[in-house]
Scaffold this motif. Structure first.
Motif, PDB file in Angstrom:
ATOM      1  N   LEU A 563       0.695  -1.257   0.193  1.00  0.00           N
ATOM      2  CA  LEU A 563      -0.040   0.014  -0.204  1.00  0.00           C
ATOM      3  C   LEU A 563       0.913   1.371   0.025  1.00  0.00           C
ATOM      4  O   LEU A 563       0.628   2.236  -0.668  1.00  0.00           O
ATOM      5  CB  LEU A 563      -1.081  -0.044   1.364  1.00  0.00           C
ATOM      6  CG  LEU A 563      -2.089  -0.994   1.105  1.00  0.00           C
ATOM      7  CD1 LEU A 563      -2.808  -1.018   2.594  1.00  0.00           C
ATOM      8  CD2 LEU A 563      -3.020  -0.697   0.308  1.00  0.00           C
ATOM      9  N   TYR A 577      -4.285  -3.344   8.210  1.00  0.00           N
ATOM     10  CA  TYR A 577      -4.536  -2.316   7.264  1.00  0.00           C
ATOM     11  C   TYR A 577      -5.777  -2.663   6.177  1.00  0.00           C
ATOM     12  O   TYR A 577      -6.052  -1.932   5.426  1.00  0.00           O
ATOM     13  CB  TYR A 577      -3.213  -2.283   6.199  1.00  0.00           C
ATOM     14  CG  TYR A 577      -2.964  -3.632   5.989  1.00  0.00           C
ATOM     15  CD1 TYR A 577      -3.508  -4.257   4.738  1.00  0.00           C
ATOM     16  CD2 TYR A 577      -1.785  -4.318   6.630  1.00  0.00           C
ATOM     17  CE1 TYR A 577      -2.954  -5.415   4.221  1.00  0.00           C
ATOM     18  CE2 TYR A 577      -1.313  -5.536   5.853  1.00  0.00           C
ATOM     19  CZ  TYR A 577      -2.104  -6.168   4.945  1.00  0.00           C
ATOM     20  OH  TYR A 577      -1.593  -7.101   4.530  1.00  0.00           O
ATOM     21  N   LEU A 582      -8.920   0.609   1.630  1.00  0.00           N
ATOM     22  CA  LEU A 582      -7.566   0.750   0.957  1.00  0.00           C
ATOM     23  C   LEU A 582      -7.380  -0.634   0.361  1.00  0.00           C
ATOM     24  O   LEU A 582      -6.539  -0.659  -0.633  1.00  0.00           O
ATOM     25  CB  LEU A 582      -6.685   1.301   1.823  1.00  0.00           C
ATOM     26  CG  LEU A 582      -6.718   2.602   2.532  1.00  0.00           C
ATOM     27  CD1 LEU A 582      -5.521   2.657   3.526  1.00  0.00           C
ATOM     28  CD2 LEU A 582      -6.667   3.710   1.553  1.00  0.00           C
ATOM     29  N   THR A 583      -8.189  -1.710   0.524  1.00  0.00           N
ATOM     30  CA  THR A 583      -7.880  -3.041   0.080  1.00  0.00           C
ATOM     31  C   THR A 583      -9.042  -3.740  -0.514  1.00  0.00           C
ATOM     32  O   THR A 583     -10.117  -3.212   0.054  1.00  0.00           O
ATOM     33  CB  THR A 583      -7.061  -3.940   1.207  1.00  0.00           C
ATOM     34  OG1 THR A 583      -8.064  -3.815   2.444  1.00  0.00           O
ATOM     35  CG2 THR A 583      -5.841  -3.485   1.716  1.00  0.00           C
ATOM     36  N   LEU A 598      -4.681   6.795   2.955  1.00  0.00           N
ATOM     37  CA  LEU A 598      -3.394   6.041   3.302  1.00  0.00           C
ATOM     38  C   LEU A 598      -2.406   6.713   4.268  1.00  0.00           C
ATOM     39  O   LEU A 598      -1.946   6.134   5.015  1.00  0.00           O
ATOM     40  CB  LEU A 598      -2.701   5.977   2.018  1.00  0.00           C
ATOM     41  CG  LEU A 598      -1.277   5.042   1.928  1.00  0.00           C
ATOM     42  CD1 LEU A 598      -1.431   3.834   2.586  1.00  0.00           C
ATOM     43  CD2 LEU A 598      -0.803   5.046   0.532  1.00  0.00           C
TER      44      LEU A 598
END
Length: 664
Positions: A563, A577, A582-583, A598
Motif C-alpha cells: 500500500l 490495514y 484501501l484493500t 493512506l
C-alpha cells in the motif's frame, strides 16, 4: 560524560596531569575543578569552565541524567557575577551579533519553550491545584545550600531570609509559594531557606514541573536561581536578591548590582545569548553537534517517552533473548521493570505497585490470558513494530520498535486494538497527515521494509504482458493467522484462492524469511506449487513489491508495504490495514466503519502506535530510525546485540561517543 569529545571537538583532550598543555578545562567552580584551576594559575594557563546548559536533560544531573547541552566559557562562568563571563560579554555585545533574524529566531524558540513547558531537567510532576489560593501569588525560589552560584552571585544564606521577610512585609495578603530545588525535593541536598522562615507559606517540596508553577503565580522572587530566567521567558515579574546572569539588564527588579551591566536588553536578546549563542548542543541520535532547536525536539521526545513509560512494569511471557532489548525499549527515569516466570505473580505485583502487567502478545499462554483477564491492573500487550530492525527476530536481532497496546493487539481482529482505535477515531490532524506523507515517501524512496535484510543480486524479470500477482507466504503458526483468518489459513490455501480469483495472472510466490531459514513452518504443498509461475525467494521483497501489480496475502505486513508503494492489495484474512477502504477484502470488518486515507493509516501505524529506540538505546521517532537504517544499509550485517543496557537517563555508554555512530 556522554559525547564529551563531540561537545569539545575544537579541543585535543588529555587527562594526564603531567602533560604539557595549552589550557585547563574543569567543571565550573566546583571543588572537583580546584586542582585544575590552581594549575592554570600556577602555570599561567587559561582556565576554561564547563557547565550544563539551561536546556539540559530528562532528570537531574545528580542522578546521572545524560546532558544534551554544555557551556564552554573561556572568560568566567555565567553564575559568577564577581567577574565577566562569556555570556555576560554576549549580552553586552548583542548589538554586534544579534540581528533581526536572530531576534526572530529567539522569539520562536521562546514561544516553543513556553508552549511545551520545557525546562532544564524536565522530569517534574504536575502541580496540585488544591494548594493554590485565590488572590495574588508570589513564588519564592529556594536553592541548594552551598551552591556555587550563591556566593558567586553576590549573595549569602541571609539573602534568602531577606527575600522571605521582604515579601511578607510588602505583600501581606499574598500567597507565598516556596519552591525547593529538585535535588532538595529528591532528598539529596539541603535547602537555603531556614525552617523558621517557612511558617505560613505553601511549601512545594516535591519535584513539580516549573511550567506549572510559573503559570500559577504573578511574580517570581529568587536569589540566583535559573528559574527566574524561565519566568522572564514567560513574561513574569522577577525580583532578584542576588546577581544571576539575567539580572542587571533592565528585565528584573534587582537588590544587588554587579557594577558592570546596566545595558538595557529585551528578553529576546537575553534568550538569544543564553540559549543559542552561549551553549553547545549535541543530538544524541546522530552523535553530532546540533542547534538548539534540534535539542529542543529531542528533549520533547525524551520527555514524552519518559512520561509514557512511567510505571512499574510486571513482565511475563518474554523469551530470554528478548529481555535485554525489552529493557532498552522500556528504559526511562520513572520506569521499573521486573520479569516474572509466573503470570499470577506478575499480575499480583502489578496490583501491589499500582503498575502494569505487560506480556509479549505472541507468547500468550492460557495462564497469561487468565491472569490478564482477572487482574485489576492495566494490561499492556507488546509486539514488534512495523519498522523493526536489520535482521530477523528469529535470528535474535533485537527489535528497535515495539507496539504497546492497552486494548488488544493489532493482529487480533476479534477484539479492538489501540491501533484500530487510532484509525477509526481519525486521531490525525493535518500536520500529522503531512508528516506521515513525508515519512511514507522516504520509506518508499529508500526501499525499507520491516527487517531490512540485504537485497539479492538479481532483480525480477517477470513478463511485461501479463498482470503480475505477488503472493506472500507467512509463518503458519503466526498469531496473526491464528487470530485473523477464516477458512483460508495456510500458504497453500492462499495460493489456491489467489489463483482462482486471478486466473490469468502471472503468479509469483515468495516464502517468509523465517520459513526459508528453517526457523518456522509454512512451506507450500505440491498441489499449490502447480499454481505458481515463479518463486521469488532469492529476490528482495522491495524489488518484488515494486515489480508486481497486485499483492495477495492473508495478513502479512507486506500488504501494508505494498500500500505504501501504491499497489493494489487483496486480503484473505483480516490484517490491521484491511477494512478501511484501501484493500480488496475477502473477509468482513464490522467495527471498521471509517474510510481512512493512506496517510492516516501510515500516521497511526508508524508514528502514533509504536515506540522506537536507536541501536544505542536512545528514544527516537520513526523518522530517526528510518534515517539510521538508510545510512547503515550498505554496511556489513551487524552481529546480534549484546546484553548491555544503555540508560539514556543515567548516561549513555562512553563507547557511544564515536563519530559517525557505530554500526549495530
Amino acid at each position: 560524560m556522554p559525547f564529551l569529545r563531540t561537545f569539545l571537538d575544537d579541543f585535543d583532550l588529555h587527562a594526564s596531569p603531567t602533560r604539557t598543555v595549552d589550557a585547563v578545562l574543569g567543571w565550573g567552580l566546583k571543588p572537583t575543578s580546584e586542582a585544575g584551576r590552581r594549575r592554570a594559575d600556577r602555570e599561567g594557563l587559561p582556565y576554561i569552565a564547563l557547565e550544563d546548559g539551561f536546556l539540559r536533560s530528562i532528570g537531574l544531573g545528580e542522578s546521572g541524567a545524560a546532558t544534551l547541552s554544555l557551556i564552554v566559557d573561556d572568560l568566567g562562568i555565567y553564575y559568577d557575577a564577581t567577574r565577566p563571563s562569556r555570556l555576560e560579554h554576549l549580552i553586552q555585545s548583542a548589538d554586534v551579533w544579534c540581528d533581526d533574524a536572530m531576534m526572530a529566531r529567539s522569539r520562536r524558540l521562546i514561544d516553543r519553550i513556553v508552549a511545551t513547558g520545557l525546562s532544564k531537567t524536565n522530569m517534574g510532576g504536575p502541580l496540585d491545584p488544591s494548594v493554590l489560593r485565590p488572590g495574588r501569588r508570589i513564588l519564592l525560589v529556594d536553592q541548594t545550600a552551598g551552591d556555587a552560584s550563591i556566593a558567586c552571585g553576590l549573595a549569602s544564606d541571609e539573602s534568602y531570609v531577606r527575600m522571605v521577610r521582604t515579601a511578607r512585609a510588602e505583600h501581606p495578603g499574598a500567597q507565598f509559594i516556596v519552591k525547593r530545588h529538585p535535588a532538595v525535593a529528591a532528598g539529596r541536598k539541603k535547602g537555603c531557606i531556614p525552617e523558621s522562615e517557612l511558617q505560613g507559606v505553601t511549601l512545594i517540596d516535591t519535584d513539580v514541573r516549573p511550567a506549572d508553577l510559573l503559570s500559577a503565580v504573578d511574580e517570581v522572587w529568587c536569589v540566583t536561581s535559573a528559574l527566574g530566567f524561565e519566568a522572564l521567558l514567560r513574561g513574569l515579574t522577577v525580583r532578584c536578591f542576588g546577581a544571576p546572569f539575567y539580572s542587571g539588564w533592565g528585565l528584573t527588579t534587582d537588590e544587588v548590582q554587579t557594577g558592570r551591566r546596566g545595558v538595557a536588553r529585551d528578553v529576546e536578546t537575553l534568550a538569544a545569548a543564553a540559549l543559542i549563542a552561549y551553549p553547545r548542543y549535541v543530538d544524541p541520535l546522530t552523535g553530532e553537534r546540533c542547534e538548539v532547536e534540534t535539542a529542543v525536539d529531542r528533549l520533547i521526545t525524551l520527555r514524552v517517552r519518559a512520561e509514557r513509560l512511567a510505571a512499574d512494569w510486571s513482565a511475563v511471557g518474554f523469551a530470554p533473548a528478548k529481555k535485554p532489548q525489552v529493557r532498552r525499549l522500556l528504559n526511562g527515569p520513572k520506569t521499573r521493570l521486573k520479569y516474572f516466570a509466573s503470570a499470577s505473580r506478575a499480575a499480583a505485583h502489578a496490583e501491589r505497585t499500582g503498575g502494569r502487567l505487560v506480556y509479549w502478545a505472541g507468547k500468550e499462554s492460557p495462564e497469561i490470558a487468565a491472569a490478564a483477564a482477572a487482574t485489576s491492573a492495566p494490561v499492556v500487550r507488546m509486539e514488534d513494530g512495523f519498522i523493526r530492525s536489520r535482521g530477523l527476530g528469529s535470528d535474535f536481532f533485537g527489535a528497535l520498535s515495539v507496539a504497546l497496546d492497552d486494548l488488544g493487539v493489532y493482529y487480533d481482529p476479534t477484539a479492538p486494538s489501540r491501533l484500530e482505535r487510532l484509525i477509526e477515531d481519525g486521531a490525525q490532524d493535518a500536520a500529522m497527515l503531512a508528516r506521515a506523507a513525508r515519512l511514507r515517501a522516504r520509506i518508499v524512496e529508500a526501499g525499507l521494509s520491516k527487517y531490512n535484510l540485504a537485497a539479492g543480486p538479481t532483480r525480477p524479470d517477470w513478463p511485461a504482458d501479463r498482470m503480475k500477482l505477488l503472493v506472500v507466504g507467512q509463518v503458519e503458526n503466526d498469531k496473526s493467522i491464528l487470530k485473523g483468518c477464516g477458512d483460508i489459513r495456510t500458504n497453500s490455501g492462499l495460493v489456491e484462492a489467489a489463483r482462482a480469483d486471478f486466473p490469468n495472472a502471472f503468479l509469483i510466490y515468495r516464502n517468509h524469511p523465517d520459513v526459508m531459514s528453517g526457523n518456522r513452518p509454512g512451506r507450500l504443498d505440491a498441489h499449490a506449487m502447480t499454481a505458481v509461475d515463479a518463486v521469488a525467494d532469492d529476490l528482495d521483497i522491495i524489488d518484488c513489491l515494486e515489480a508486481c501489480d497486485t499483492l495477495a496475502t492473508l495478513t502479512s505486513l507486506s500488504g501494508f508495504e505494498a500500500l505504501l508503494r501504491g499497489k493494489a492489495v487483496a486480503t484473505y484474512g483480516r490484517p490491521f490495514y484491511g477494512g478501511w477502504g484501501l484493500t480488496t477484502d475477502r473477509m468482513s470488518f464490522e467495527r471498521r466503519t471509517r474510510r481512512a486515507s493512506l496517510d492516516a493509516l501510515v500516521a497511526a501505524a508508524l508514528i502514533q502506535y509504536p515506540i522506537y529506540i536507536s541501536p544505542e538505546g536512545w528514544p527516537c521517532e520513526a523518522e530517526d530510525l528510518v534515517e539510521r537504517l538508510i545510512r547503515e544499509r550498505d554496511t556489513p550485517a551487524p552481529p546480534p546485540p549484546s546484553n548491555q543496557i544503555a540508560r539514556w537517563w543515567k548516561g549513555i555508554n562512553a563507547s557511544l561517543d564515536r563519530r559517525p555512530p557505530p554500526s549495530y
